[in-house]
Design a protein around this motif. Structure first.
Motif, PDB file in Angstrom:
ATOM      1  N   PHE A  85       0.804  -1.141  -0.036  1.00  0.00           N
ATOM      2  CA  PHE A  85      -0.065   0.185   0.011  1.00  0.00           C
ATOM      3  C   PHE A  85       1.017   1.328  -0.032  1.00  0.00           C
ATOM      4  O   PHE A  85       0.608   2.162  -0.748  1.00  0.00           O
ATOM      5  CB  PHE A  85      -0.827  -0.064   1.130  1.00  0.00           C
ATOM      6  N   ALA A  86       1.832   1.426   0.785  1.00  0.00           N
ATOM      7  CA  ALA A  86       2.806   2.460   0.853  1.00  0.00           C
ATOM      8  C   ALA A  86       3.298   2.641  -0.413  1.00  0.00           C
ATOM      9  O   ALA A  86       3.603   3.919  -0.975  1.00  0.00           O
ATOM     10  CB  ALA A  86       4.075   2.465   1.897  1.00  0.00           C
ATOM     11  N   CYS A  87       3.655   1.648  -1.240  1.00  0.00           N
ATOM     12  CA  CYS A  87       4.568   1.880  -2.335  1.00  0.00           C
ATOM     13  C   CYS A  87       3.479   2.166  -3.651  1.00  0.00           C
ATOM     14  O   CYS A  87       3.774   3.083  -4.453  1.00  0.00           O
ATOM     15  CB  CYS A  87       4.971   0.450  -2.960  1.00  0.00           C
ATOM     16  N   LEU A  88       2.395   1.678  -3.425  1.00  0.00           N
ATOM     17  CA  LEU A  88       1.111   2.245  -4.613  1.00  0.00           C
ATOM     18  C   LEU A  88       0.830   3.603  -4.089  1.00  0.00           C
ATOM     19  O   LEU A  88       0.638   4.259  -5.228  1.00  0.00           O
ATOM     20  CB  LEU A  88       0.039   1.466  -4.290  1.00  0.00           C
ATOM     21  N   ARG A  89       0.773   4.037  -2.805  1.00  0.00           N
ATOM     22  CA  ARG A  89       0.237   5.281  -2.542  1.00  0.00           C
ATOM     23  C   ARG A  89       1.419   6.237  -3.166  1.00  0.00           C
ATOM     24  O   ARG A  89       1.399   7.274  -3.675  1.00  0.00           O
ATOM     25  CB  ARG A  89       0.086   5.472  -1.171  1.00  0.00           C
ATOM     26  N   GLY A  90       2.621   5.837  -2.739  1.00  0.00           N
ATOM     27  CA  GLY A  90       3.949   6.560  -3.067  1.00  0.00           C
ATOM     28  C   GLY A  90       3.979   6.969  -4.800  1.00  0.00           C
ATOM     29  O   GLY A  90       4.043   8.083  -5.082  1.00  0.00           O
ATOM     30  N   VAL A  91       3.753   5.884  -5.468  1.00  0.00           N
ATOM     31  CA  VAL A  91       3.635   6.270  -6.988  1.00  0.00           C
ATOM     32  C   VAL A  91       2.664   7.006  -7.303  1.00  0.00           C
ATOM     33  O   VAL A  91       2.768   7.800  -8.218  1.00  0.00           O
ATOM     34  CB  VAL A  91       3.664   4.800  -7.718  1.00  0.00           C
ATOM     35  N   LEU A  92       1.526   6.738  -6.848  1.00  0.00           N
ATOM     36  CA  LEU A  92       0.327   7.403  -7.356  1.00  0.00           C
ATOM     37  C   LEU A  92       0.534   8.913  -7.005  1.00  0.00           C
ATOM     38  O   LEU A  92       0.366   9.847  -7.693  1.00  0.00           O
ATOM     39  CB  LEU A  92      -0.941   7.050  -6.633  1.00  0.00           C
ATOM     40  N   HIS A  93       0.903   9.204  -5.561  1.00  0.00           N
ATOM     41  CA  HIS A  93       1.340  10.654  -5.229  1.00  0.00           C
ATOM     42  C   HIS A  93       2.278  11.391  -6.101  1.00  0.00           C
ATOM     43  O   HIS A  93       2.309  12.555  -6.048  1.00  0.00           O
ATOM     44  CB  HIS A  93       1.393  10.778  -3.810  1.00  0.00           C
ATOM     45  N   GLU A  94       3.335  10.575  -6.300  1.00  0.00           N
ATOM     46  CA  GLU A  94       4.686  11.116  -7.071  1.00  0.00           C
ATOM     47  C   GLU A  94       4.167  11.375  -8.416  1.00  0.00           C
ATOM     48  O   GLU A  94       4.487  12.438  -8.917  1.00  0.00           O
ATOM     49  CB  GLU A  94       5.774  10.415  -7.074  1.00  0.00           C
ATOM     50  N   LEU A  95       3.225  10.570  -9.103  1.00  0.00           N
ATOM     51  CA  LEU A  95       2.442  10.755 -10.314  1.00  0.00           C
ATOM     52  C   LEU A  95       1.879  12.092 -10.281  1.00  0.00           C
ATOM     53  O   LEU A  95       1.807  13.108 -10.993  1.00  0.00           O
ATOM     54  CB  LEU A  95       1.995   9.898 -10.720  1.00  0.00           C
ATOM     55  N   ARG A  96       0.898  12.296  -9.422  1.00  0.00           N
ATOM     56  CA  ARG A  96       0.023  13.348  -9.254  1.00  0.00           C
ATOM     57  C   ARG A  96       0.780  14.674  -8.999  1.00  0.00           C
ATOM     58  O   ARG A  96       0.358  15.706  -9.673  1.00  0.00           O
ATOM     59  CB  ARG A  96      -1.101  13.069  -8.070  1.00  0.00           C
ATOM     60  N   ALA A  97       1.868  14.609  -8.336  1.00  0.00           N
ATOM     61  CA  ALA A  97       2.473  15.820  -8.096  1.00  0.00           C
ATOM     62  C   ALA A  97       3.423  16.303  -9.469  1.00  0.00           C
ATOM     63  O   ALA A  97       3.533  17.656  -9.475  1.00  0.00           O
ATOM     64  CB  ALA A  97       3.796  15.686  -6.964  1.00  0.00           C
ATOM     65  N   ARG A  98       3.164  15.591 -10.467  1.00  0.00           N
ATOM     66  CA  ARG A  98       3.857  15.908 -11.513  1.00  0.00           C
ATOM     67  C   ARG A  98       2.694  16.169 -12.880  1.00  0.00           C
ATOM     68  O   ARG A  98       3.258  16.396 -14.184  1.00  0.00           O
ATOM     69  CB  ARG A  98       4.759  14.889 -12.227  1.00  0.00           C
ATOM     70  N   LEU A  99       1.574  16.262 -12.702  1.00  0.00           N
ATOM     71  CA  LEU A  99       0.491  16.442 -13.489  1.00  0.00           C
ATOM     72  C   LEU A  99      -0.219  17.576 -13.279  1.00  0.00           C
ATOM     73  O   LEU A  99      -0.271  18.200 -12.150  1.00  0.00           O
ATOM     74  CB  LEU A  99      -0.550  15.390 -13.450  1.00  0.00           C
ATOM     75  N   PRO A 100      -0.435  18.269 -14.445  1.00  0.00           N
ATOM     76  CA  PRO A 100      -1.207  19.868 -14.316  1.00  0.00           C
ATOM     77  C   PRO A 100      -2.633  19.256 -13.946  1.00  0.00           C
ATOM     78  O   PRO A 100      -3.115  18.178 -13.879  1.00  0.00           O
ATOM     79  CB  PRO A 100      -1.425  20.244 -15.630  1.00  0.00           C
ATOM     80  N   LEU A 101      -3.438  20.090 -13.576  1.00  0.00           N
ATOM     81  CA  LEU A 101      -4.821  20.045 -12.773  1.00  0.00           C
ATOM     82  C   LEU A 101      -5.774  19.199 -13.613  1.00  0.00           C
ATOM     83  O   LEU A 101      -6.296  18.085 -13.159  1.00  0.00           O
ATOM     84  CB  LEU A 101      -5.381  21.421 -12.449  1.00  0.00           C
ATOM     85  N   VAL A 136       9.624   2.637   4.276  1.00  0.00           N
ATOM     86  CA  VAL A 136      10.028   1.679   3.328  1.00  0.00           C
ATOM     87  C   VAL A 136      11.057   1.926   2.340  1.00  0.00           C
ATOM     88  O   VAL A 136      11.061   3.227   1.995  1.00  0.00           O
ATOM     89  CB  VAL A 136       8.461   1.700   2.450  1.00  0.00           C
ATOM     90  N   HIS A 137      11.989   0.980   2.066  1.00  0.00           N
ATOM     91  CA  HIS A 137      12.960   1.335   1.104  1.00  0.00           C
ATOM     92  C   HIS A 137      12.612   0.887  -0.199  1.00  0.00           C
ATOM     93  O   HIS A 137      11.850  -0.377  -0.289  1.00  0.00           O
ATOM     94  CB  HIS A 137      14.265   0.374   1.605  1.00  0.00           C
ATOM     95  N   MET A 138      12.436   1.795  -1.051  1.00  0.00           N
ATOM     96  CA  MET A 138      11.850   1.364  -2.413  1.00  0.00           C
ATOM     97  C   MET A 138      12.242   0.309  -2.930  1.00  0.00           C
ATOM     98  O   MET A 138      13.560  -0.002  -3.309  1.00  0.00           O
ATOM     99  CB  MET A 138      12.154   2.671  -3.128  1.00  0.00           C
ATOM    100  N   PRO A 139      11.292  -0.767  -3.254  1.00  0.00           N
ATOM    101  CA  PRO A 139      11.819  -1.828  -4.071  1.00  0.00           C
ATOM    102  C   PRO A 139      12.242  -1.580  -5.499  1.00  0.00           C
ATOM    103  O   PRO A 139      11.458  -0.781  -6.007  1.00  0.00           O
ATOM    104  CB  PRO A 139      10.675  -2.621  -4.126  1.00  0.00           C
ATOM    105  N   GLU A 140      13.243  -2.177  -5.991  1.00  0.00           N
ATOM    106  CA  GLU A 140      13.628  -2.020  -7.411  1.00  0.00           C
ATOM    107  C   GLU A 140      12.440  -2.399  -8.185  1.00  0.00           C
ATOM    108  O   GLU A 140      11.728  -3.411  -8.468  1.00  0.00           O
ATOM    109  CB  GLU A 140      14.718  -2.830  -7.741  1.00  0.00           C
ATOM    110  N   GLY A 141      12.384  -1.455  -9.234  1.00  0.00           N
ATOM    111  CA  GLY A 141      11.347  -1.663 -10.331  1.00  0.00           C
ATOM    112  C   GLY A 141       9.962  -1.398  -9.938  1.00  0.00           C
ATOM    113  O   GLY A 141       8.712  -1.845 -10.478  1.00  0.00           O
ATOM    114  N   ILE A 142       9.489  -0.664  -8.760  1.00  0.00           N
ATOM    115  CA  ILE A 142       8.239  -0.494  -8.228  1.00  0.00           C
ATOM    116  C   ILE A 142       7.635   0.250  -9.184  1.00  0.00           C
ATOM    117  O   ILE A 142       6.411   0.149  -9.395  1.00  0.00           O
ATOM    118  CB  ILE A 142       8.370  -0.104  -6.761  1.00  0.00           C
TER     119      ILE A 142
END
Length: 124
Positions: free
Chosen positions: A18-34, A82-88
């Protein structure tokens, strides 16, 4: 979707998944325009959509010059718990792509920053 991610990424626990899923989604969101945030989020399944919008504060999108810069920011977001797993990043995008209806996947792909869109394409 979380079970698929846990299996694909060989993650040890549901909490890490869950932490990895949330992290990827939130990093992606931070890089998108509204408008692209709305497009991407509206095509996610309901639970992932909730995670995507969790704690969101609209802001100017961060640059994503390459996959390495995205993953560096993701690793910093996940630490110290969480230490980021390779390829997450790839594993998460693969699960989103394969667990989504083709139309939804195509719409999400359209708004991805270029380095993530290129990764998405390689996961076919």
């Amino acid at each position: 979707m979380a079970a698929k991610l846990k299996e694909r990424a060989l993650l040890a626990t549901n909490n890490i998944t869950f932490a990895c899923l949330r992290g990827v989604l939130h990093e992606l969101r931070a890089r998108l325009p509204l408008g692209d945030i709305a497009t991407f989020g509206n095509h996610l399944p309901a639970v992932q959509r909730g995670v995507f919008y969790q704690d969101w504060r609209p802001a100017e999108p961060l640059p994503t010059p390459d996959l390495a810069s995205f993953e560096t920011a993701l690793a910093e977001r996940l630490l110290p718990h969480v230490h980021m797993p390779e390829g997450i990043t790839a594993d998460t995008l693969w699960v989103i792509r394969t667990e989504s209806e083709p139309y939804d996947a195509a719409e999400m792909h359209k708004v991805l920053p270029q380095p993530l869109a290129e990764l998405w394409d390689r996961l076919a």
